[in-house]
Design a protein around this motif. Sequence first.
Motif, PDB file in Angstrom:
ATOM      1  N   ALA A  70     -21.965 -18.278  15.413  1.00  0.00           N
ATOM      2  CA  ALA A  70     -20.681 -18.634  14.827  1.00  0.00           C
ATOM      3  C   ALA A  70     -19.549 -18.110  15.694  1.00  0.00           C
ATOM      4  O   ALA A  70     -19.451 -16.910  15.947  1.00  0.00           O
ATOM      5  CB  ALA A  70     -20.577 -18.050  13.427  1.00  0.00           C
ATOM      6  N   GLN A  71     -18.723 -19.021  16.174  1.00  0.00           N
ATOM      7  CA  GLN A  71     -17.595 -18.596  16.982  1.00  0.00           C
ATOM      8  C   GLN A  71     -16.478 -18.125  16.065  1.00  0.00           C
ATOM      9  O   GLN A  71     -16.112 -18.808  15.107  1.00  0.00           O
ATOM     10  CB  GLN A  71     -17.088 -19.741  17.855  1.00  0.00           C
ATOM     11  N   THR A  72     -15.950 -16.956  16.345  1.00  0.00           N
ATOM     12  CA  THR A  72     -14.891 -16.423  15.500  1.00  0.00           C
ATOM     13  C   THR A  72     -13.545 -16.565  16.194  1.00  0.00           C
ATOM     14  O   THR A  72     -13.445 -16.445  17.417  1.00  0.00           O
ATOM     15  CB  THR A  72     -15.140 -14.940  15.189  1.00  0.00           C
ATOM     16  N   LYS A  73     -12.521 -16.829  15.420  1.00  0.00           N
ATOM     17  CA  LYS A  73     -11.184 -17.007  15.977  1.00  0.00           C
ATOM     18  C   LYS A  73     -10.465 -15.673  15.977  1.00  0.00           C
ATOM     19  O   LYS A  73     -10.456 -14.969  14.963  1.00  0.00           O
ATOM     20  CB  LYS A  73     -10.406 -18.021  15.135  1.00  0.00           C
ATOM     21  N   LEU A 118     -42.115 -18.667  -0.144  1.00  0.00           N
ATOM     22  CA  LEU A 118     -41.798 -17.385   0.492  1.00  0.00           C
ATOM     23  C   LEU A 118     -41.816 -16.291  -0.574  1.00  0.00           C
ATOM     24  O   LEU A 118     -41.563 -16.555  -1.749  1.00  0.00           O
ATOM     25  CB  LEU A 118     -40.410 -17.426   1.138  1.00  0.00           C
ATOM     26  N   ALA A 119     -42.094 -15.076  -0.135  1.00  0.00           N
ATOM     27  CA  ALA A 119     -42.075 -13.928  -1.048  1.00  0.00           C
ATOM     28  C   ALA A 119     -41.197 -12.836  -0.463  1.00  0.00           C
ATOM     29  O   ALA A 119     -41.120 -12.670   0.762  1.00  0.00           O
ATOM     30  CB  ALA A 119     -43.495 -13.401  -1.261  1.00  0.00           C
ATOM     31  N   SER A 120     -40.532 -12.127  -1.336  1.00  0.00           N
ATOM     32  CA  SER A 120     -39.678 -10.992  -0.943  1.00  0.00           C
ATOM     33  C   SER A 120     -38.592 -11.410   0.042  1.00  0.00           C
ATOM     34  O   SER A 120     -38.318 -10.708   1.020  1.00  0.00           O
ATOM     35  CB  SER A 120     -40.530  -9.863  -0.341  1.00  0.00           C
ATOM     36  N   GLN A 121     -37.951 -12.538  -0.261  1.00  0.00           N
ATOM     37  CA  GLN A 121     -36.854 -12.957   0.610  1.00  0.00           C
ATOM     38  C   GLN A 121     -35.712 -11.953   0.516  1.00  0.00           C
ATOM     39  O   GLN A 121     -35.449 -11.399  -0.560  1.00  0.00           O
ATOM     40  CB  GLN A 121     -36.307 -14.337   0.192  1.00  0.00           C
ATOM     41  N   ALA A 122     -35.043 -11.757   1.640  1.00  0.00           N
ATOM     42  CA  ALA A 122     -33.929 -10.800   1.635  1.00  0.00           C
ATOM     43  C   ALA A 122     -32.980 -11.092   2.784  1.00  0.00           C
ATOM     44  O   ALA A 122     -33.397 -11.571   3.841  1.00  0.00           O
ATOM     45  CB  ALA A 122     -34.462  -9.366   1.749  1.00  0.00           C
ATOM     46  N   PHE A 123     -31.718 -10.799   2.528  1.00  0.00           N
ATOM     47  CA  PHE A 123     -30.717 -10.838   3.589  1.00  0.00           C
ATOM     48  C   PHE A 123     -30.408  -9.409   4.006  1.00  0.00           C
ATOM     49  O   PHE A 123     -30.449  -8.482   3.193  1.00  0.00           O
ATOM     50  CB  PHE A 123     -29.424 -11.502   3.087  1.00  0.00           C
ATOM     51  N   SER A 124     -30.089  -9.244   5.280  1.00  0.00           N
ATOM     52  CA  SER A 124     -29.647  -7.938   5.769  1.00  0.00           C
ATOM     53  C   SER A 124     -28.691  -8.177   6.924  1.00  0.00           C
ATOM     54  O   SER A 124     -28.552  -9.306   7.408  1.00  0.00           O
ATOM     55  CB  SER A 124     -30.846  -7.091   6.216  1.00  0.00           C
ATOM     56  N   VAL A 125     -28.040  -7.127   7.352  1.00  0.00           N
ATOM     57  CA  VAL A 125     -27.119  -7.262   8.473  1.00  0.00           C
ATOM     58  C   VAL A 125     -27.277  -6.066   9.401  1.00  0.00           C
ATOM     59  O   VAL A 125     -27.482  -4.926   8.956  1.00  0.00           O
ATOM     60  CB  VAL A 125     -25.656  -7.393   7.990  1.00  0.00           C
ATOM     61  N   THR A 126     -27.228  -6.350  10.692  1.00  0.00           N
ATOM     62  CA  THR A 126     -27.272  -5.297  11.701  1.00  0.00           C
ATOM     63  C   THR A 126     -26.220  -5.598  12.748  1.00  0.00           C
ATOM     64  O   THR A 126     -26.305  -6.638  13.426  1.00  0.00           O
ATOM     65  CB  THR A 126     -28.657  -5.224  12.373  1.00  0.00           C
ATOM     66  N   THR A 127     -25.249  -4.723  12.848  1.00  0.00           N
ATOM     67  CA  THR A 127     -24.132  -4.880  13.791  1.00  0.00           C
ATOM     68  C   THR A 127     -23.637  -6.327  13.855  1.00  0.00           C
ATOM     69  O   THR A 127     -23.556  -6.925  14.924  1.00  0.00           O
ATOM     70  CB  THR A 127     -24.514  -4.380  15.199  1.00  0.00           C
ATOM     71  N   GLY A 128     -23.339  -6.843  12.701  1.00  0.00           N
ATOM     72  CA  GLY A 128     -22.693  -8.150  12.633  1.00  0.00           C
ATOM     73  C   GLY A 128     -23.620  -9.348  12.617  1.00  0.00           C
ATOM     74  O   GLY A 128     -23.165 -10.477  12.420  1.00  0.00           O
ATOM     75  N   PHE A 155     -34.289 -16.686  10.065  1.00  0.00           N
ATOM     76  CA  PHE A 155     -33.119 -17.166  10.813  1.00  0.00           C
ATOM     77  C   PHE A 155     -32.055 -16.083  10.824  1.00  0.00           C
ATOM     78  O   PHE A 155     -32.046 -15.154  10.004  1.00  0.00           O
ATOM     79  CB  PHE A 155     -32.584 -18.498  10.265  1.00  0.00           C
ATOM     80  N   THR A 156     -31.174 -16.198  11.817  1.00  0.00           N
ATOM     81  CA  THR A 156     -30.081 -15.240  11.945  1.00  0.00           C
ATOM     82  C   THR A 156     -28.772 -15.997  12.149  1.00  0.00           C
ATOM     83  O   THR A 156     -28.775 -17.146  12.602  1.00  0.00           O
ATOM     84  CB  THR A 156     -30.276 -14.299  13.153  1.00  0.00           C
ATOM     85  N   ALA A 157     -27.689 -15.357  11.823  1.00  0.00           N
ATOM     86  CA  ALA A 157     -26.355 -15.877  12.115  1.00  0.00           C
ATOM     87  C   ALA A 157     -25.610 -14.806  12.876  1.00  0.00           C
ATOM     88  O   ALA A 157     -25.476 -13.676  12.414  1.00  0.00           O
ATOM     89  CB  ALA A 157     -25.617 -16.241  10.832  1.00  0.00           C
TER      90      ALA A 157
END
Lengths: 73, 148
Positions: free
Chosen positions: A68-71, B69-79, B143-145
Motif C-alpha cells: 500500500a502506497q502511503t501519501k 481455516l482454524a485459529s485465524q488471527a491478524f497481527s502487526v509487526t513494524t507496520g 497474506f500481508t499488507a
Amino acid sequence: MASDEAKAYRAKLLGLQFQPKGSRPNATKTTVLHDDDRGGGRVAGRQVEHKDGHVDAFITPPATRISAQTKEG
Amino acid sequence: MTFTASGFFYLTWRDVLMNDTAVDFVADSIKVALFTNAMTTPNYDTNTAYAAAPWNANEVGTPSGGIALASQAFSVTTGTLKFDANDTAWGSQTITNARGCLIYDDTIATPVAKPAILGVTFGADFSVTSGVLTIVWDAAGIFTATPF
C-alpha cells in the motif's frame, strides 16, 4: 525363530539396539517437488513416501502481499 | 487453462472496504479449497466466489468445498499487517495434482455467496496417496499488507 527377548539380548551383546517388528519406524523417502522463487517469495513443496505405501505432501506457498502506497506531506 | 499466479479478488476486497459485505476473516468459516491446473485461469479482477466459474470445476480433495481455516488471527509487526492461521491439512486420502487453492468465506450469503478472497498457486502439482496433504502456511502468514 528366536524370541524378541533373545534378539534384544543378542543385539545388546553386539552393542546394537533391537527394535521388534511393528515398532520399526516407517521408513520414508523425501522428494523436493518444488522449490522456486515466485513473486518475491519462495514456494517450497516436498513429497514424503512412506514404507507402507502412503504418500504425504507438504506445501509452503509464500505469503501473498498487498503493498500500500502511503501519501506523505 | 493454468493456475500460475496468486492474487486478491478485487470484487470481494472492494465490497469489504466499502462495507458492502460482512466478511469477518476471524469469526467466519474461511475455507481453503484445492484446484488442479486444468481449471480456467483465475481472473482476479472479475472472479466472484467459490462455486462460480472458474471455481465451480476441477476441485480436488475431500470434503468438497475444502477445509476451514482454524485459529485465524491478524497481527502487526513494524507496520506490516499479517493474516495467519493454523496449517491446513486434508486428512488421509488420495489427491491428484493439486496446483493451488482458493480461500473464500463460506459463511457469507449476501450480496455474493461464498465470496472469493485469495487465490494461491503452489507453482507445481502436488499429489498424495492415502496420505495427508498439508499447506504449511509461510512464517510471514497467509497474506500481508505492507506500506512502501
